[in-house]
Scaffold this motif. Structure first.
Motif, PDB file in Angstrom:
ATOM      1  N   UNK A   1      48.262  75.931  70.155  1.00 53.12           N
ATOM      2  CA  UNK A   1      46.911  75.610  69.704  1.00 53.12           C
ATOM      3  C   UNK A   1      46.652  76.114  68.286  1.00 53.12           C
ATOM      4  N   UNK A   2      47.054  77.344  68.000  1.00 55.07           N
ATOM      5  CA  UNK A   2      46.827  77.896  66.665  1.00 55.07           C
ATOM      6  C   UNK A   2      47.692  77.181  65.630  1.00 55.07           C
ATOM      7  N   UNK A   3      48.925  76.851  66.001  1.00 58.37           N
ATOM      8  CA  UNK A   3      49.814  76.138  65.082  1.00 58.37           C
ATOM      9  C   UNK A   3      49.268  74.764  64.759  1.00 58.37           C
ATOM     10  N   UNK A   4      48.770  74.070  65.779  1.00 54.19           N
ATOM     11  CA  UNK A   4      48.169  72.752  65.564  1.00 54.19           C
ATOM     12  C   UNK A   4      46.928  72.867  64.685  1.00 54.19           C
ATOM     13  N   UNK A   5      46.146  73.919  64.862  1.00 51.44           N
ATOM     14  CA  UNK A   5      44.922  74.124  64.075  1.00 51.44           C
ATOM     15  C   UNK A   5      45.221  74.277  62.588  1.00 51.44           C
ATOM     16  N   UNK A   6      46.141  75.186  62.247  1.00 56.35           N
ATOM     17  CA  UNK A   6      46.367  75.401  60.817  1.00 56.35           C
ATOM     18  C   UNK A   6      47.148  74.239  60.194  1.00 56.35           C
ATOM     19  N   UNK A   7      48.004  73.569  60.978  1.00 53.49           N
ATOM     20  CA  UNK A   7      48.719  72.401  60.456  1.00 53.49           C
ATOM     21  C   UNK A   7      47.741  71.274  60.146  1.00 53.49           C
ATOM     22  N   UNK A   8      46.752  71.085  61.023  1.00 50.03           N
ATOM     23  CA  UNK A   8      45.731  70.070  60.798  1.00 50.03           C
ATOM     24  C   UNK A   8      44.937  70.371  59.518  1.00 50.03           C
ATOM     25  N   UNK A   9      44.584  71.627  59.306  1.00 51.51           N
ATOM     26  CA  UNK A   9      43.819  71.988  58.114  1.00 51.51           C
ATOM     27  C   UNK A   9      44.647  71.855  56.836  1.00 51.51           C
ATOM     28  N   UNK A  10      45.946  72.176  56.920  1.00 49.45           N
ATOM     29  CA  UNK A  10      46.822  71.936  55.775  1.00 49.45           C
ATOM     30  C   UNK A  10      46.886  70.445  55.452  1.00 49.45           C
ATOM     31  N   UNK A  11      46.986  69.642  56.500  1.00 49.23           N
ATOM     32  CA  UNK A  11      47.035  68.192  56.300  1.00 49.23           C
ATOM     33  C   UNK A  11      45.775  67.690  55.612  1.00 49.23           C
ATOM     34  N   UNK A  12      44.617  68.193  55.996  1.00 49.99           N
ATOM     35  CA  UNK A  12      43.374  67.757  55.382  1.00 49.99           C
ATOM     36  C   UNK A  12      43.361  68.071  53.882  1.00 49.99           C
ATOM     37  N   UNK A  13      43.886  69.243  53.505  1.00 51.70           N
ATOM     38  CA  UNK A  13      43.932  69.583  52.080  1.00 51.70           C
ATOM     39  C   UNK A  13      44.939  68.711  51.333  1.00 51.70           C
ATOM     40  N   UNK A  14      46.066  68.419  51.977  1.00 51.78           N
ATOM     41  CA  UNK A  14      47.060  67.555  51.335  1.00 51.78           C
ATOM     42  C   UNK A  14      46.490  66.158  51.139  1.00 51.78           C
ATOM     43  N   UNK A  15      45.746  65.654  52.106  1.00 47.25           N
ATOM     44  CA  UNK A  15      45.144  64.322  51.964  1.00 47.25           C
ATOM     45  C   UNK A  15      44.184  64.266  50.778  1.00 47.25           C
ATOM     46  N   UNK A  16      43.504  65.374  50.518  1.00 39.17           N
ATOM     47  CA  UNK A  16      42.566  65.407  49.397  1.00 39.17           C
ATOM     48  C   UNK A  16      43.270  65.549  48.050  1.00 39.17           C
ATOM     49  N   UNK A  17      44.477  66.153  48.062  1.00 36.59           N
ATOM     50  CA  UNK A  17      45.215  66.390  46.812  1.00 36.59           C
ATOM     51  C   UNK A  17      46.684  66.018  47.001  1.00 36.59           C
ATOM     52  N   UNK A  18      46.992  64.759  47.329  1.00 35.46           N
ATOM     53  CA  UNK A  18      48.393  64.383  47.607  1.00 35.46           C
ATOM     54  C   UNK A  18      49.300  64.522  46.393  1.00 35.46           C
ATOM     55  N   UNK A  19      48.735  64.458  45.194  1.00 37.40           N
ATOM     56  CA  UNK A  19      49.551  64.577  43.988  1.00 37.40           C
ATOM     57  C   UNK A  19      50.045  66.002  43.755  1.00 37.40           C
ATOM     58  N   UNK A  20      49.454  66.983  44.470  1.00 36.48           N
ATOM     59  CA  UNK A  20      49.865  68.379  44.302  1.00 36.48           C
ATOM     60  C   UNK A  20      50.683  68.893  45.486  1.00 36.48           C
ATOM     61  N   UNK A  21      51.198  67.979  46.296  1.00 37.66           N
ATOM     62  CA  UNK A  21      52.027  68.400  47.437  1.00 37.66           C
ATOM     63  C   UNK A  21      53.499  68.164  47.119  1.00 37.66           C
ATOM     64  N   UNK A  22      54.347  68.991  47.714  1.00 36.79           N
ATOM     65  CA  UNK A  22      55.782  68.963  47.454  1.00 36.79           C
ATOM     66  C   UNK A  22      56.442  67.958  48.401  1.00 36.79           C
ATOM     67  N   UNK A  23      56.385  66.679  48.055  1.00 34.27           N
ATOM     68  CA  UNK A  23      56.948  65.635  48.896  1.00 34.27           C
ATOM     69  C   UNK A  23      58.471  65.588  48.826  1.00 34.27           C
ATOM     70  N   UNK A  24      59.084  66.424  48.012  1.00 40.14           N
ATOM     71  CA  UNK A  24      60.541  66.382  47.855  1.00 40.14           C
ATOM     72  C   UNK A  24      61.278  67.098  48.980  1.00 40.14           C
ATOM     73  N   UNK A  25      60.570  67.848  49.837  1.00 39.76           N
ATOM     74  CA  UNK A  25      61.274  68.545  50.909  1.00 39.76           C
ATOM     75  C   UNK A  25      61.119  67.779  52.225  1.00 39.76           C
TER      76      UNK A  25
END
Length: 325
Positions: free
Chosen positions: A278-302
């Motif tokens: 549950x906690x892992x899903x929670x913080x992963x979801x919140x990371x995803x929300x930030x990436x969606x707002x700033x996709x140009x600043x995410x490390x898509x190379x990994x």
């Protein structure tokens, strides 16, 4: 006289150290060159290098395109291409910012370069006697996140794998520790982390690293991704308030906003994330929300997505059969 095997081993070690030292000197010279240029020039140069990597050299193009198709399946190809190009520009500018940080970021001028969202909430936890866990990802300038937080006066500890090059490893750790950010080895640091949390310290972790077949599988952009269980274990085991955060760049280089997406407190009466999944899903979801707002600043190379949860079941089946035998 040493046996031939020892002689050969000593020669190999000496050769590696020589190569490592030469590489270290090359890196230091490149850093000096970057530091000699103004950030405005480096911003323009990052744009040109980003174009070269994406359109010219096509570095890791297959990985980036696959990741963006997973994350944004409904986006037109030209939109995904713009995100990929912007990511490469961001990565080069990120390196330039790291090189300039020791000279330009100080305790007397941090307000000119950074701000913190939900400052009252995050500072209240940081100054308390309880431990705290801050989870970030490969978003924004993740190298400067802990550096900036320590510059604000809050010491942090971060887990990282030591570099194979001992000279570069010492240099990087010296940079990271310049403001009060301390590094812990990825393997074998369990007792240190336990002691740190017991003493009310602050632990900063990356929460979007592939954890192998035995990780905790949660959805990231709609696809299962293996995530390290230890991140949630540290929070739940020490009852530490946990924040999801990223150091996001503004319009100009070395201008950051420490964005706090969410904070969860295991000691709160309304806490509803008492298990690792549950906690892992929670913080992963919140990371995803930030990436969606700033996709140009995410490390898509990994490679964030490897395999699927069935890999774990297949991996466990032979062990169960072996134990039964």
């Amino acid at each position: 006289m040493l046996p031939p095997a020892n002689k050969e081993g000593g020669a190999q070690v000496s050769k590696k150290l020589t190569i490592d030292f030469v590489l270290y000197l090359v890196v230091r010279l490149l850093i000096c060159a970057v530091q000699a240029l103004p950030l405005s020039t480096l911003k323009t140069l990052s744009i040109q290098l980003g174009w070269l990597c994406w359109h010219g050299l096509k570095l890791r193009r297959g990985v980036v395109e696959e990741n963006l198709r997973i994350a944004f399946p409904d986006a037109p190809q030209e939109v995904r291409d713009r995100i990929a190009l912007a990511m490469w520009k961001h990565l080069f500018l990120m390196i330039c910012e790291i090189a300039h940080a020791p000279r330009k970021l100080h305790r007397t001028n941090w307000r000119q370069h950074s701000s913190i969202s939900r400052m009252r909430d995050i500072v209240r936890h940081l100054i308390s006697e309880r431990p705290m866990v801050i989870i970030s990802g490969h978003l924004g300038n993740f190298e400067l996140g802990g550096y900036l937080l320590a510059l604000h006066g809050f010491e942090t500890h971060t887990i990282a794998r030591p570099l194979d090059n001992v000279f570069l490893d010492e240099f990087v750790n010296r940079f990271r520790g310049a403001t009060g950010q301390y590094m812990l080895p990825k393997h074998g640091s369990g007792p240190q982390i336990t002691e740190l949390l017991q003493q009310g310290g602050t632990l900063v972790l990356l929460g979007d690293q592939f954890a192998g077949k035995g990780g905790c599988w949660v959805e990231f952009f709609g696809k299962p991704a293996s995530t390290h269980k230890a991140v949630a274990v540290f929070s739940l085991g020490s009852s530490a308030p946990t924040a999801v955060s990223a150091a996001l760049r503004g319009e100009n280089p070395l201008e950051f906003r420490m964005e706090i997406a969410a904070i969860a407190d295991p000691a709160a009466a309304d806490f509803q994330l008492p298990t690792v999944p549950l906690l892992t899903d929670w913080y992963t979801h919140n990371l995803e929300m930030m990436v969606r707002q700033h996709p140009d600043q995410y490390w898509w190379v990994h490679r964030r997505w490897k395999g699927d949860p069935s890999d774990r079941r297949r991996n466990r089946k032979p062990r169960v059969q072996q134990q039964a035998a």
